[in-house]
Design an enzyme around this catalytic site. Structure first.
Site, PDB file in Angstrom:
ATOM      1  N   MET A   1     -39.212 105.384 -34.670  1.00  0.00           N
ATOM      2  CA  MET A   1     -38.849 104.412 -32.914  1.00  0.00           C
ATOM      3  C   MET A   1     -38.460 105.792 -32.066  1.00  0.00           C
ATOM      4  O   MET A   1     -37.692 106.109 -32.106  1.00  0.00           O
ATOM      5  CB  MET A   1     -37.846 103.293 -33.395  1.00  0.00           C
ATOM      6  CG  MET A   1     -38.230 102.310 -33.832  1.00  0.00           C
ATOM      7  SD  MET A   1     -37.405 101.149 -33.412  1.00  0.00           S
ATOM      8  CE  MET A   1     -37.824  99.821 -34.953  1.00  0.00           C
TER       9      MET A   1
ATOM     10  N   SER B   1     -38.563 106.449 -27.208  1.00  0.00           N
ATOM     11  CA  SER B   1     -39.407 104.981 -26.407  1.00  0.00           C
ATOM     12  C   SER B   1     -40.414 105.375 -25.710  1.00  0.00           C
ATOM     13  O   SER B   1     -41.404 105.136 -24.677  1.00  0.00           O
ATOM     14  CB  SER B   1     -38.146 105.692 -24.549  1.00  0.00           C
ATOM     15  OG  SER B   1     -36.547 105.471 -25.354  1.00  0.00           O
TER      16      SER B   1
ATOM     17  N   GLN C   1     -33.477 117.690 -17.628  1.00  0.00           N
ATOM     18  CA  GLN C   1     -34.561 117.528 -18.935  1.00  0.00           C
ATOM     19  C   GLN C   1     -36.061 117.483 -18.570  1.00  0.00           C
ATOM     20  O   GLN C   1     -36.796 118.073 -19.779  1.00  0.00           O
ATOM     21  CB  GLN C   1     -33.488 117.111 -19.800  1.00  0.00           C
ATOM     22  CG  GLN C   1     -33.717 115.737 -19.792  1.00  0.00           C
ATOM     23  CD  GLN C   1     -32.911 115.078 -20.977  1.00  0.00           C
ATOM     24  OE1 GLN C   1     -31.768 114.584 -20.510  1.00  0.00           O
ATOM     25  NE2 GLN C   1     -33.543 114.658 -22.099  1.00  0.00           N
TER      26      GLN C   1
ATOM     27  N   HIS D   1     -34.650 100.497 -27.799  1.00  0.00           N
ATOM     28  CA  HIS D   1     -35.343 100.158 -29.041  1.00  0.00           C
ATOM     29  C   HIS D   1     -34.262 100.424 -29.758  1.00  0.00           C
ATOM     30  O   HIS D   1     -32.633 100.664 -29.562  1.00  0.00           O
ATOM     31  CB  HIS D   1     -36.292 100.537 -28.933  1.00  0.00           C
ATOM     32  CG  HIS D   1     -36.422 102.806 -29.786  1.00  0.00           C
ATOM     33  ND1 HIS D   1     -35.410 103.818 -30.356  1.00  0.00           N
ATOM     34  CD2 HIS D   1     -36.735 103.577 -28.492  1.00  0.00           C
ATOM     35  CE1 HIS D   1     -35.229 104.053 -30.451  1.00  0.00           C
ATOM     36  NE2 HIS D   1     -36.023 104.834 -29.235  1.00  0.00           N
TER      37      HIS D   1
ATOM     38  N   GLY E   1     -33.350 101.941 -32.707  1.00  0.00           N
ATOM     39  CA  GLY E   1     -33.127 102.579 -32.731  1.00  0.00           C
ATOM     40  C   GLY E   1     -31.467 103.581 -31.930  1.00  0.00           C
ATOM     41  O   GLY E   1     -30.654 103.227 -32.282  1.00  0.00           O
ATOM     42  N   HIS E   2     -31.883 103.294 -30.752  1.00  0.00           N
ATOM     43  CA  HIS E   2     -31.298 103.109 -29.909  1.00  0.00           C
ATOM     44  C   HIS E   2     -29.442 101.788 -30.403  1.00  0.00           C
ATOM     45  O   HIS E   2     -28.004 102.066 -30.254  1.00  0.00           O
ATOM     46  CB  HIS E   2     -30.859 102.474 -28.149  1.00  0.00           C
ATOM     47  CG  HIS E   2     -31.974 103.471 -27.668  1.00  0.00           C
ATOM     48  ND1 HIS E   2     -32.748 102.919 -27.080  1.00  0.00           N
ATOM     49  CD2 HIS E   2     -31.712 105.110 -27.201  1.00  0.00           C
ATOM     50  CE1 HIS E   2     -33.646 104.426 -27.047  1.00  0.00           C
ATOM     51  NE2 HIS E   2     -32.397 105.129 -26.721  1.00  0.00           N
TER      52      HIS E   2
ATOM     53  N   MET F   1     -31.580 106.897 -22.326  1.00  0.00           N
ATOM     54  CA  MET F   1     -32.112 106.781 -20.966  1.00  0.00           C
ATOM     55  C   MET F   1     -33.106 105.937 -20.902  1.00  0.00           C
ATOM     56  O   MET F   1     -33.955 105.896 -19.878  1.00  0.00           O
ATOM     57  CB  MET F   1     -33.729 108.319 -20.849  1.00  0.00           C
ATOM     58  CG  MET F   1     -32.600 109.791 -21.647  1.00  0.00           C
ATOM     59  SD  MET F   1     -33.906 110.772 -20.583  1.00  0.00           S
ATOM     60  CE  MET F   1     -35.017 110.916 -21.193  1.00  0.00           C
ATOM     61  N   GLY F   2     -32.570 105.193 -21.749  1.00  0.00           N
ATOM     62  CA  GLY F   2     -33.125 103.656 -21.134  1.00  0.00           C
ATOM     63  C   GLY F   2     -34.315 103.155 -21.646  1.00  0.00           C
ATOM     64  O   GLY F   2     -34.471 103.844 -23.056  1.00  0.00           O
TER      65      GLY F   2
HETATM   66  O1  PAF Z   1     -31.564 111.446 -25.840  1.00  0.00           O
HETATM   67  C1  PAF Z   1     -31.851 111.058 -25.184  1.00  0.00           C
HETATM   68  O2  PAF Z   1     -32.304 109.912 -24.648  1.00  0.00           O
HETATM   69  C2  PAF Z   1     -31.110 111.809 -23.739  1.00  0.00           C
HETATM   70  O3  PAF Z   1     -31.756 113.394 -24.391  1.00  0.00           O
HETATM   71  C3  PAF Z   1     -29.983 111.892 -23.350  1.00  0.00           C
HETATM   72  C4  PAF Z   1     -28.660 112.579 -24.997  1.00  0.00           C
HETATM   73  C5  PAF Z   1     -29.578 111.000 -22.694  1.00  0.00           C
HETATM   74  C6  PAF Z   1     -29.423 113.232 -21.968  1.00  0.00           C
HETATM   75  O4  PAF Z   1     -29.921 113.074 -21.216  1.00  0.00           O
END
Ligand code: PAF
Length: 285
Positions: free
Chosen positions: A184, A186, A61, A34, A36-37, A30-31
């Site tokens: 970490m 967002s 969500q 950090h 972790g991503h 979801m942008g």
């Molecule tokens: O973990 C997330 O950032 C979100 O829940 C995901 C998996 C991208 C779905 O919107």
């Protein structure tokens, strides 16, 4: 890096890659990226030929009183980080692209989606499962990467992939922590200086409870001491849950025999409200 905003264009571009025999790795986000991503992105870059990262703040969500509108959107910084990682494709759909007028179908994940995070955030995991299904259909990756920090989400995604027979391998990246232990996320950027200090209550409580259990304390004893530790570090925080669960079913584990379960497929999970920010964390036992 090529940025693509529509499902049709993404499918066309990735079909060309597949024709060349390239295997596709996918990191949905979801942008507000950090480390972790980025650790997931690096795994995909190492293990597959082409990496797709999606950035989409998914409205389905978020509950009506949650942080959808103020969720951090840092697209320029995100794109810069992904260019630095040599990511091939950034998928950046609009809400209308993902949920065109008249769309109505939602994935319901059952019991797993209604406990712990699901009990506090009703409908959250149905929204996650719905958008991940859409994204999987758009990208059709060979492998998709998720972070262990969102452990219940991982269980939901594994079940989704099993139940709907997606031919996709799911890989889990370890939680990346700040030097002082905070996982970490967002959402950490919402924390004030004081709340940032109190946020350490989550990781410190988890580490303490894990140590106590490893030293032979019962789960109940460890949780009582863990509750106290949480309140000591974060007097104003609200502990939503501290529990030991089976990592696949999220059924609560109240005691275990090491001999019976040598692999201990359990985790200690915690969720708390620190100021106006909700944080979650977990450690495997
Ligand atoms: O973990 C997330 O950032 C979100 O829940 C995901 C998996 C991208 C779905 O919107």
């Amino acid at each position: 890096m090529r940025t693509i905003t529509t499902i049709t264009e993404l499918r066309r571009a990735l079909a060309l890659q597949r024709e060349q025999g390239k295997r596709i790795g996918f990191v949905p986000t979801m942008g507000a990226l950090h480390d972790g991503h980025l650790s997931l992105v690096r795994q995909s870059k190492q293990q597959l030929d082409v990496t797709v990262v999606s950035v989409f703040v998914n409205p389905t969500q978020f509950g009506p009183n949650e942080d959808f509108s103020r969720y951090p959107r840092t697209l320029d910084a995100d794109a810069g980080l992904l260019v630095d990682e040599d990511v091939e494709f950034l998928f950046l759909p609009s809400v209308e692209e993902m949920y065109p007028p008249g769309n109505a179908t939602r994935i319901h994940v059952g019991q797993l989606g209604s406990i712990f995070e699901g009990a506090i955030r009703p409908g959250h995991f149905d929204g996650v499962a719905t958008v991940v299904t859409l994204l999987f259909n758009a990208v059709q990756p060979d492998t998709a990467y998720f972070g262990q920090k969102d452990l219940q989400q991982v269980a939901v995604i594994r079940q989704l992939v099993r139940d709907l027979a997606f031919p996709i391998e799911i890989k889990i990246g370890a939680t990346i922590r700040e030097p002082d232990g905070l996982a970490m996320s967002s959402r950490n950027r919402y924390l004030s200086v004081r709340e940032r200090e109190e946020s350490l209550a989550l990781s410190k409580t988890l580490f303490l409870v894990r140590d106590l259990i490893h030293k032979g304390a019962s789960i109940d004893e460890a949780k009582i001491i863990g509750n106290r530790e949480f309140q000591r570090i974060s007097p104003s925080g609200r502990l939503d849950y501290l529990a030991v669960v089976d990592i696949e079913t999220f059924r609560e584990v109240t005691s275990f025999e090491r001999e019976d379960r040598p692999e201990w497929p359990s985790a200690i999970i915690i969720a708390a409200q620190i100021g106006s920010t909700r944080l979650i964390d977990n450690v495997l036992i």
